[in-house]
Motif scaffolding. Structure first.
Motif, PDB file in Angstrom:
ATOM      1  N   SER A   1     -29.744 -23.968 -55.100  1.00 34.05           N
ATOM      2  CA  SER A   1     -29.370 -23.311 -54.197  1.00 34.05           C
ATOM      3  C   SER A   1     -30.485 -23.321 -52.947  1.00 34.05           C
ATOM      4  O   SER A   1     -31.528 -23.745 -53.390  1.00 34.05           O
ATOM      5  N   CYS A   2     -30.255 -23.024 -51.804  1.00 31.71           N
ATOM      6  CA  CYS A   2     -31.182 -23.200 -50.708  1.00 31.71           C
ATOM      7  C   CYS A   2     -32.079 -22.042 -50.757  1.00 31.71           C
ATOM      8  O   CYS A   2     -31.807 -21.034 -51.214  1.00 31.71           O
ATOM      9  N   SER A   3     -33.120 -22.521 -50.224  1.00 38.54           N
ATOM     10  CA  SER A   3     -34.521 -21.309 -50.277  1.00 38.54           C
ATOM     11  C   SER A   3     -34.590 -21.041 -48.589  1.00 38.54           C
ATOM     12  O   SER A   3     -35.632 -20.606 -48.251  1.00 38.54           O
ATOM     13  N   ASN A   4     -33.632 -20.942 -47.920  1.00 37.24           N
ATOM     14  CA  ASN A   4     -33.706 -20.698 -46.462  1.00 37.24           C
ATOM     15  C   ASN A   4     -33.081 -19.424 -46.054  1.00 37.24           C
ATOM     16  O   ASN A   4     -32.215 -18.887 -47.122  1.00 37.24           O
ATOM     17  N   LYS A   5     -33.359 -18.902 -45.061  1.00 39.43           N
ATOM     18  CA  LYS A   5     -32.354 -17.717 -44.728  1.00 39.43           C
ATOM     19  C   LYS A   5     -32.094 -18.133 -42.903  1.00 39.43           C
ATOM     20  O   LYS A   5     -32.762 -17.536 -42.361  1.00 39.43           O
ATOM     21  N   CYS A   6     -31.257 -19.157 -42.794  1.00 39.89           N
ATOM     22  CA  CYS A   6     -30.973 -19.647 -41.439  1.00 39.89           C
ATOM     23  C   CYS A   6     -30.495 -18.479 -40.545  1.00 39.89           C
ATOM     24  O   CYS A   6     -29.412 -17.846 -41.037  1.00 39.89           O
ATOM     25  N   ILE A   7     -30.778 -18.321 -39.301  1.00 38.91           N
ATOM     26  CA  ILE A   7     -30.386 -17.440 -38.395  1.00 38.91           C
ATOM     27  C   ILE A   7     -28.737 -17.520 -38.101  1.00 38.91           C
ATOM     28  O   ILE A   7     -28.114 -16.717 -37.690  1.00 38.91           O
ATOM     29  N   PHE A   8     -28.205 -18.801 -38.424  1.00 43.03           N
ATOM     30  CA  PHE A   8     -26.990 -19.282 -38.093  1.00 43.03           C
ATOM     31  C   PHE A   8     -25.924 -19.362 -39.194  1.00 43.03           C
ATOM     32  O   PHE A   8     -25.119 -19.870 -39.137  1.00 43.03           O
ATOM     33  N   CYS A   9     -26.460 -19.147 -40.359  1.00 40.60           N
ATOM     34  CA  CYS A   9     -25.953 -19.365 -41.523  1.00 40.60           C
ATOM     35  C   CYS A   9     -24.422 -18.835 -41.531  1.00 40.60           C
ATOM     36  O   CYS A   9     -24.259 -17.456 -41.501  1.00 40.60           O
ATOM     37  N   PHE A  10     -23.472 -19.572 -41.694  1.00 42.77           N
ATOM     38  CA  PHE A  10     -22.276 -18.819 -41.803  1.00 42.77           C
ATOM     39  C   PHE A  10     -21.792 -17.929 -43.129  1.00 42.77           C
ATOM     40  O   PHE A  10     -21.006 -17.177 -43.028  1.00 42.77           O
TER      41      PHE A  10
ATOM     42  N   PHE B   1     -21.936 -19.427 -52.062  1.00 44.27           N
ATOM     43  CA  PHE B   1     -22.914 -20.108 -53.219  1.00 44.27           C
ATOM     44  C   PHE B   1     -23.572 -20.957 -51.835  1.00 44.27           C
ATOM     45  O   PHE B   1     -22.805 -21.809 -51.172  1.00 44.27           O
ATOM     46  N   LYS B   2     -24.938 -20.876 -51.768  1.00 40.14           N
ATOM     47  CA  LYS B   2     -25.546 -21.409 -50.683  1.00 40.14           C
ATOM     48  C   LYS B   2     -26.482 -22.789 -51.426  1.00 40.14           C
ATOM     49  O   LYS B   2     -27.196 -22.501 -51.882  1.00 40.14           O
ATOM     50  N   ASP B   3     -25.674 -23.723 -51.205  1.00 41.02           N
ATOM     51  CA  ASP B   3     -26.259 -24.975 -52.014  1.00 41.02           C
ATOM     52  C   ASP B   3     -27.087 -25.969 -50.802  1.00 41.02           C
ATOM     53  O   ASP B   3     -26.903 -25.812 -49.638  1.00 41.02           O
TER      54      ASP B   3
HETATM   55  S1  SF4 Z   1     -27.210 -22.505 -43.278  1.00 43.07           S
HETATM   56 FE1  SF4 Z   1     -27.153 -21.084 -45.160  1.00 43.07          FE
HETATM   57  S2  SF4 Z   1     -26.584 -22.456 -47.018  1.00 43.07           S
HETATM   58 FE2  SF4 Z   1     -27.441 -23.770 -45.107  1.00 43.07          FE
HETATM   59  S3  SF4 Z   1     -29.476 -23.900 -45.680  1.00 43.07           S
HETATM   60 FE3  SF4 Z   1     -29.264 -22.185 -44.142  1.00 43.07          FE
HETATM   61  S4  SF4 Z   1     -29.243 -20.577 -45.475  1.00 43.07           S
HETATM   62 FE4  SF4 Z   1     -28.912 -22.262 -46.637  1.00 43.07          FE
END
Ligand code: SF4
Length: 449
Positions: free
Chosen positions: A90-99, A113-115
């Motif tokens: 799974s991803c280790s980010n917290k993107c500001i635009f994550c859908f 699930f955030k892959d």
């Molecule tokens: S957009 Fe969402 S799922 Fe994709 S890398 Fe960023 S936080 Fe993870």
């Protein structure tokens, strides 16, 4: 560390080497040439030998060591219960635009699930951010020559990338691209930039494009797509939607880079997704500008391809049916997202001009589920389609675009099935492939070529 139990075989292909050796579904593959197999990449690499010692554990616990001589590229003919042969990362980010963060609660669990797994990039074309890729992963990519890999860049400004991805290592992670693109690696990469208004557009986009050109030819293309904003953004980073003027600026910036890059490298490299052209109300670029539709999966050039295929198919249908086309009769309906509605309507009108007896109702479905700002067909839900088409004229069949469905499934994002839609609207429901030939055949009511 996780205990190694081998990999459970789910299928054995008829007539394969595995079947000849009495390997069966339910058996476990333990080792190849005395080495354990970490995941599907190890497996694919290891089986490319012409001599293999394979250790199998049968269902009764007995272990078989099988000595195999085969052609170099001959497959063993086995598939595994877990296609990746390992846990999904799974991803280790917290993107500001994550859908995924913008989805309402209560949807199917797998949708959350955030892959961010580089192995899925090769197997399914997923985009990865490189933030959870280790040096060992890069070593394996280089050793096994795994290519192409799809990378979500967003920006080449390290500080801004950390902010956008909500990960303090996201800037540093860009250095992995240097290794992948070092002279002689032969690794091909396709990139993506999710553009967020006032964040990574304008001068930041200029900088990113300029920086990324240094990776040509390994980096073959970069698409720029506008951020998707649902109505569920409470508590999330404040992002604004792009308007028509913004879209024109983005297109101008990208097209001016295309000219420069083409003159130097012979490819257009940077591509604005179809959404920008819809938003700007501008015609789609000519086919040549899409470099062989290299970013089609990312919504780059889909409409140009559809229109060209459709026009080609119409000419072909005219040749095949000649004057008979004037007598063709049918009444059908098509539902699409708001974004492509004008384009599909125009294509449907062309058909009715040639065959006046053909009546096509094209309906734009407003995405109430995710919010009106989501206009792509692929994110429409069954409940919106049913609600908005109830009581409308649908003719003898309603067609929905195939990108509403995940491959191999017959239900939409909200678990409503095609059968549910058909039952609720009391009309047969067909699925139209995102292919101009197929669409033309449906609209004329003829067999696709
Ligand atoms: S957009 Fe969402 S799922 Fe994709 S890398 Fe960023 S936080 Fe993870």
């Amino acid at each position: 560390m996780k205990k190694y139990n081998g990999h459970k075989i789910s299928q054995v292909m008829p007539g394969s080497i595995a079947e000849e050796l009495n390997i069966e579904p339910g058996d476990f593959l333990l080792k190849i040439n005395d080495e354990i197999i970490e995941d599907i990449f190890d497996f694919q690499y290891m089986v490319q030998e012409d001599h293999l010692d394979i250790l199998i554990r049968k269902a009764d616990g007995e272990e078989w060591l099988l000595d195999i001589d085969k052609d170099f590229d001959e497959e063993l003919g086995i598939e595994f219960e877990n296609g990746l042969m390992d846990d999904y990362r799974s991803c280790s980010n917290k993107c500001i635009f994550c859908f995924i963060d913008q989805m309402p609660k209560g949807m199917r669990e797998t949708l959350y699930f955030k892959d961010d797994d580089s192995r899925l990039s090769f197997l399914q074309g997923n985009y990865v951010t490189l933030t959870n890729m280790s040096d060992k992963d890069i070593d394996r990519i280089l050793k096994y020559h795994l290519s192409p890999i799809n990378v979500s860049f967003q920006t080449t400004n390290p500080e801004l990338r950390c902010k956008m991805l909500g990960n303090r290592f996201a800037g540093e992670a860009l250095k992995k691209v240097d290794r992948l693109c070092a002279p002689g690696t032969g690794i091909e990469i396709n990139g993506q930039i999710v553009l967020c208004k006032g964040v990574n557009d304008g001068d930041e986009l200029e900088r990113s494009i300029s920086d990324l050109t240094k990776y040509i030819p390994n980096l073959q293309s970069v698409s720029v797509v506008p951020v998707g904003l649902s109505k569920y953004r409470d508590g999330l980073y404040p992002l604004e939607p792009f308007d028509s003027e913004d879209a024109k600026k983005v297109i101008d910036e990208i097209e001016s880079w295309q000219k420069k890059i083409y003159a130097e490298h012979g490819i257009h490299f940077i591509h604005a997704s179809d959404e920008w052209y819809f938003l700007a109300g501008r015609p789609f670029p000519e086919e040549e500008r899409y470099d062989g539709y290299i970013q089609l999966e990312n919504g780059v050039g889909m409409m140009r391809l559809l229109i060209n295929e459709f026009d080609e198919a119409v000419e072909d249908i005219k040749q095949r049916y000649g004057d008979k086309l004037k007598d063709f009769k049918q009444e059908i309906s098509i539902a699409t997202g708001r974004l492509v509605y004008p384009c599909i309507k125009e294509l449907a009108d062309k058909v009715s001009e040639i065959s006046p007896g053909i009546k096509i109702h094209v309906y734009e479905i407003i995405n109430e589920f995710f919010g009106e700002r989501i206009t792509v067909s692929g994110l429409l839900t069954g409940q919106d389609i049913i609600k908005q088409l109830k009581g409308r004229e649908l003719g003898q069949e309603l067609f929905l675009p195939e990108n509403l469905l995940r491959s191999g499934e017959d239900y939409l994002l909200d678990d409503v099935t095609i059968g549910d839609i058909s039952k609720a609207l009391e009309v047969p429901v067909g699925i139209s492939k995102c292919d101009g030939h197929y669409l033309a055949a449906i609209l004329f009511g003829v067999e696709p070529e």
